[in-house]
Design an enzyme around this catalytic site. Structure first.
Site, PDB file in Angstrom:
ATOM      1  N   ASP A 478     -24.102 -73.088  47.418  1.00  0.00           N
ATOM      2  CA  ASP A 478     -25.013 -72.060  47.915  1.00  0.00           C
ATOM      3  C   ASP A 478     -24.620 -71.621  49.326  1.00  0.00           C
ATOM      4  O   ASP A 478     -23.884 -72.321  50.029  1.00  0.00           O
ATOM      5  CB  ASP A 478     -26.442 -72.636  47.916  1.00  0.00           C
ATOM      6  CG  ASP A 478     -27.499 -71.567  47.707  1.00  0.00           C
ATOM      7  OD1 ASP A 478     -27.206 -70.376  47.930  1.00  0.00           O
ATOM      8  OD2 ASP A 478     -28.630 -71.929  47.334  1.00  0.00           O
ATOM      9  N   MET A 479     -25.119 -70.483  49.766  1.00  0.00           N
ATOM     10  CA  MET A 479     -24.851 -69.952  51.109  1.00  0.00           C
ATOM     11  C   MET A 479     -26.045 -69.079  51.450  1.00  0.00           C
ATOM     12  O   MET A 479     -26.161 -67.970  50.941  1.00  0.00           O
ATOM     13  CB  MET A 479     -23.556 -69.135  51.044  1.00  0.00           C
ATOM     14  CG  MET A 479     -22.904 -68.779  52.350  1.00  0.00           C
ATOM     15  SD  MET A 479     -23.654 -67.388  53.195  1.00  0.00           S
ATOM     16  CE  MET A 479     -22.413 -66.987  54.388  1.00  0.00           C
ATOM     17  N   ASP A 548     -32.060 -64.542  42.870  1.00  0.00           N
ATOM     18  CA  ASP A 548     -33.217 -65.445  42.880  1.00  0.00           C
ATOM     19  C   ASP A 548     -34.370 -64.850  42.088  1.00  0.00           C
ATOM     20  O   ASP A 548     -35.387 -65.521  41.869  1.00  0.00           O
ATOM     21  CB  ASP A 548     -33.666 -65.728  44.320  1.00  0.00           C
ATOM     22  CG  ASP A 548     -32.812 -66.808  44.962  1.00  0.00           C
ATOM     23  OD1 ASP A 548     -32.092 -67.504  44.229  1.00  0.00           O
ATOM     24  OD2 ASP A 548     -32.863 -66.949  46.199  1.00  0.00           O
TER      25      ASP A 548
HETATM   26  C1  GLA Z   1     -31.143 -70.227  47.268  1.00  0.00           C
HETATM   27  C2  GLA Z   1     -30.704 -70.191  45.823  1.00  0.00           C
HETATM   28  C3  GLA Z   1     -31.785 -70.798  44.955  1.00  0.00           C
HETATM   29  C4  GLA Z   1     -32.054 -72.218  45.393  1.00  0.00           C
HETATM   30  C5  GLA Z   1     -32.427 -72.230  46.858  1.00  0.00           C
HETATM   31  C6  GLA Z   1     -32.520 -73.634  47.383  1.00  0.00           C
HETATM   32  O1  GLA Z   1     -32.174 -69.360  47.510  1.00  0.00           O
HETATM   33  O2  GLA Z   1     -30.429 -68.885  45.434  1.00  0.00           O
HETATM   34  O3  GLA Z   1     -31.396 -70.769  43.602  1.00  0.00           O
HETATM   35  O4  GLA Z   1     -30.913 -72.999  45.148  1.00  0.00           O
HETATM   36  O5  GLA Z   1     -31.462 -71.548  47.655  1.00  0.00           O
HETATM   37  O6  GLA Z   1     -32.828 -73.672  48.716  1.00  0.00           O
END
Ligand code: GLA
Length: 736
Positions: A478-479, A548
């Site tokens: 993730d970033m 998301d």
């Molecule tokens: C990001 C990702 C999510 C989840 C959160 C966790 O928003 O897109 O899917 O992994 O981080 O903090």
């Protein structure tokens, strides 16, 4: 031979399937662009190039009032020599001058396609080979050399571009703009298509006619971004999904970029793409080199849909790598929307137990398992297990999950550090920052300085420690924030502006190490949802979390937009709980399944707590996914509905390459009365073949009728009409 050089004309012809791209060495040893589009016979090169039209070349009339260079179509325009349109190259030489003047020196043509040092790029394969042309140009005044690299995928209507620079002088030269491609068109009658949005609304399609001046999209956020994807297409004003000429450009890069079309005084179009020159500098000391990342150019003469399918074919065969390249991905359940930060070993095992009974194949433990992370305000950088949550340790949890017959996956955010972390306390200078300035917090975190090898090495050693101590088979990388106060404690002042690009190279370096050392691990990229859904990331991970926003109806637009240039096999898509956590919308479980089936498919919910009737549907849903996934992964994708134009319904198809079967998926967004006589035309079938829909094997329908007349909607939703908003239906057509 897909690349030919005509000695007499001093011209180059690049033929990619049905596409020709031509340029030649012109007066003054400049490289003039001739043509890009549908195939034309070789003899026509001569007159297509109108270099004896006013304003004449200096030799023909050196008293012309117009500057010759300002109207010439160029392959790689330089700043400062009288071409006032957008340039591809601008420098700062040791005298403080910004002019550069590249002229042809030599060229070579060879089979295959070289890798780009330290950067992702498409590659040739036996099934989809490529040929390469390298044209060396030089600025005699400064000694800057530029090698323009063109590769042609002969079966695919694809040409790629990149540029390699070398300072052949003994004085420093700074690049202040080093774009990867410039393409000149003889018309301004184009629409520009881009993919724009925001967090939870990524890659929505925008289309607008070009007009005089410059129209661009860019990112200066340090990543390719939620806001603008590094993609743009120029298409005929009347082009649609199935008709018209379209030129698509996609940047194989995950940092700052620009994509720009400029309509010039003579109503022509210059398109450029490359690293965003805003705040970019790169110092080349004597003998040093710099490589500008790759631009993929796709030409379609059958509309936007065909452009997309060419991108899909290219990326599936010539960009995505690794063990999962051609394999179905495990059906996963991710605990993010199920638990957020509130989980422990028991809770995860409970979820896994229930999930395994239903046929789910992998548990992914998301954010919150490390340091002392109970919320998003701590512990990034402390990649050791949070014992309070994972009682018994990580290995115990993974072993228990494995015992259930499930794989185990884990979340990392390797580029980040929380102010409240052991890592930050020990190495505050490892965060990107400007000494003496306040640092901007975003999601309560800072970005690590990935230009520094010691930083990458440290993070990697921590990740390795986790991976070597438990049977981990999937990573979500993730970033979650963008870059600010971009400065490095380790770079000298004259190299500080290089940090944007050095950061991206550092990310690629670490992802490269990870995927090389752990080839069996399935890597899924993610950036606050889909902020880094770009071809650079696809080179390392065969799938990327799309957004998301897991609401099935919102996903229709996001996935439609994403499919413009990225294959569905790469789209991370899950079924989440209802009411949807972002929108509070309720959609049927079945529809959520049909929408997630377009992508990698998985669950993002607490399977122990969803309604029994939904849970009961999961085994059949999984069987359905397994049945159709080969078509989704390998077939041709056709968009039929368009939620950006009519948001009452959506539909799409996947057709087997040999046209032997097809999956048609339909979502009714808003139910409407009295719609029974409507028809929807299918696409991509064999017009001469006969098909039946699986539920009615005796009723044969010709491909021609299905495509030209269309299926009656009664077929989709019964004579009385499908009931209710957000309902969906799939039909499976099989060739007799
Ligand atoms: C990001 C990702 C999510 C989840 C959160 C966790 O928003 O897109 O899917 O992994 O981080 O903090």
């Amino acid at each position: 031979m897909s690349i030919t050089y005509n000695e007499k004309e001093r011209s180059f012809k690049l033929r990619a399937n049905n596409t020709d791209y031509m340029f030649k060495v012109i007066n003054g040893e400049y490289l003039g662009h001739v043509y890009y589009g549908r195939k034309v016979p070789d003899e026509d090169m001569d007159w297509l190039l109108r270099f004896d039209e006013s304003p004449f070349t200096p030799e023909k009339n050196n008293r012309d009032r117009a500057v010759y260079l300002d109207t010439t179509p160029f392959e790689y325009p330089c700043f400062g020599i009288g071409d006032y349109r957008e340039s591809a190259l601008k420098i700062l030489d040791s005298d403080g001058m910004s002019t550069c003047d590249l002229r042809y020196v030599s060229h070579r043509i060879f089979d295959g396609k070289p890798a780009l040092e330290g950067m992702p790029a498409t590659f040739a394969t036996e099934k989809s080979p490529a040929q390469t042309l390298e044209v060396t140009m030089k600025d005699a005044h400064t000694g800057l050399e530029a090698v323009l690299v063109y590769s042609v995928f002969e079966n695919l209507d694809v040409i790629t571009r990149s540029v390699r620079f070398k300072n052949t002088s003994d004085k420093p030269i700074k690049l202040t703009r080093a774009l990867s491609a410039c393409v000149e068109f003889d018309t301004d009658k184009f629409d520009m298509i881009t993919l724009n949005g925001s967090w939870a609304r990524e890659r929505h399609i925008e289309r607008a006619p070009l007009h005089h001046g410059k129209q661009s999209i860019d990112s200066c956020r340090g990543e390719s971004s939620h806001q603008n994807n590094p993609f743009a297409a120029l298409c005929d004003r009347n082009a649609d999904e199935d008709m018209g000429e379209v030129f698509g450009f996609n940047f194989v890069y995950s940092g700052n970029f620009v994509a720009q079309a400029e309509v010039t005084q003579h109503k022509k179009t210059r398109f450029v793409m490359g690293i965003n020159p805003l705040d970019f500098e790169w110092l080349l000391d004597a003998g040093e080199t710099f490589t500008a990342p790759e631009v993929v150019m796709v030409h379609s003469d059958e509309g936007i849909g065909k452009m997309s399918r060419i991108f899909h074919d290219l990326y599936r065969e010539n960009l995505i790598r690794g063990e999962y390249k051609d394999k179905r991905r495990p059906i996963l359940i991710n605990n993010w929307e199920a638990t957020y930060f509130d989980f422990n070993t028991d809770k995860l095992i409970d979820i896994a137990k229930e999930a395994s009974k239903l046929g789910i194949e992998m548990l992914v433990m998301d954010d919150g398992w490390f340091g002392h992370r109970d919320y998003d305000n701590s512990s990034l950088g402390d990649w050791f297990v949070y014992e309070k949550k994972l009682q018994g340790g990580l290995k115990h949890l993974v072993d228990e999950v494995n015992k259930l017959g499930m794989k185990f996956g884990i979340w990392f955010e390797p580029e980040m550090v929380s102010p409240d972390s052991d890592l930050y306390r020990a190495h505050p200078d490892w965060a990107i920052q400007i000494k003496g300035r306040d640092m901007t917090l975003c999601r309560e975190q800072y970005v690590l300085d990935y230009s520094r090898k010691e930083v990458r090495d440290y993070v990697y050693s921590m990740i390795k420690n986790i991976l070597d101590n438990a049977n981990i088979e999937y990573i979500k990388w993730d970033m979650n924030r963008q870059l600010t106060e971009v400065g490095s404690a380790a770079l000298p002042p004259e190299r500080q502006r290089e940090l944007w690009h050095r950061y991206v190279l550092g990310v690629y370096d670490l992802m490269g190490r990870l995927t090389t050392d752990y080839p069996h691990i399935l890597l899924e990229n993610c950036s606050g949802g889909g902020a880094r859904f770009d071809p650079g990331m696809l080179y390392f991970s065969p799938q990327i979390w799309c957004s998301d926003d897991t609401d099935a109806i919102e996903r229709l637009k996001i996935q439609h937009g994403t499919s413009i240039c990225y294959p569905c096999s790469a789209m991370g898509a899950h079924i989440s709980d209802c009411p949807n956590h972002l929108l509070n919308r309720n959609t049927p479980f079945k529809t959520r399944g049909h929408v997630a089936m377009v992508g990698t498919f998985g669950y993002e919910l607490d399977v122990t707590r969803i309604p029994q009737e939904d849970r009961d549907m999961i085994p059949a849903q999984i069987e359905e996914f397994k049945k159709y996934n080969p078509l989704v992964r390998t077939g041709e994708h056709f968009r039929i509905g368009n939620m950006f134009e009519d948001n009452t319904w959506d539909a799409w198809m996947f057709v087997a390459n040999d046209k032997s079967e097809a999956l048609f998926e339909f979502v009714q967004v808003m139910a409407r009365p009295n719609y029974r006589s409507r028809r929807i035309k299918l696409k991509g079938l064999d017009p001469d073949a006969y098909y039946y829909e699986e539920s009615e094997p005796d009723k044969l329908m010709s491909g021609a009728a299905l495509m030209n007349a269309g299926i009656n909607c009664a077929k989709i939703w019964g004579v009385d009409g499908i009931k209710g908003d957000y309902s969906s239906k799939i039909l499976h057509f099989v060739r007799k």
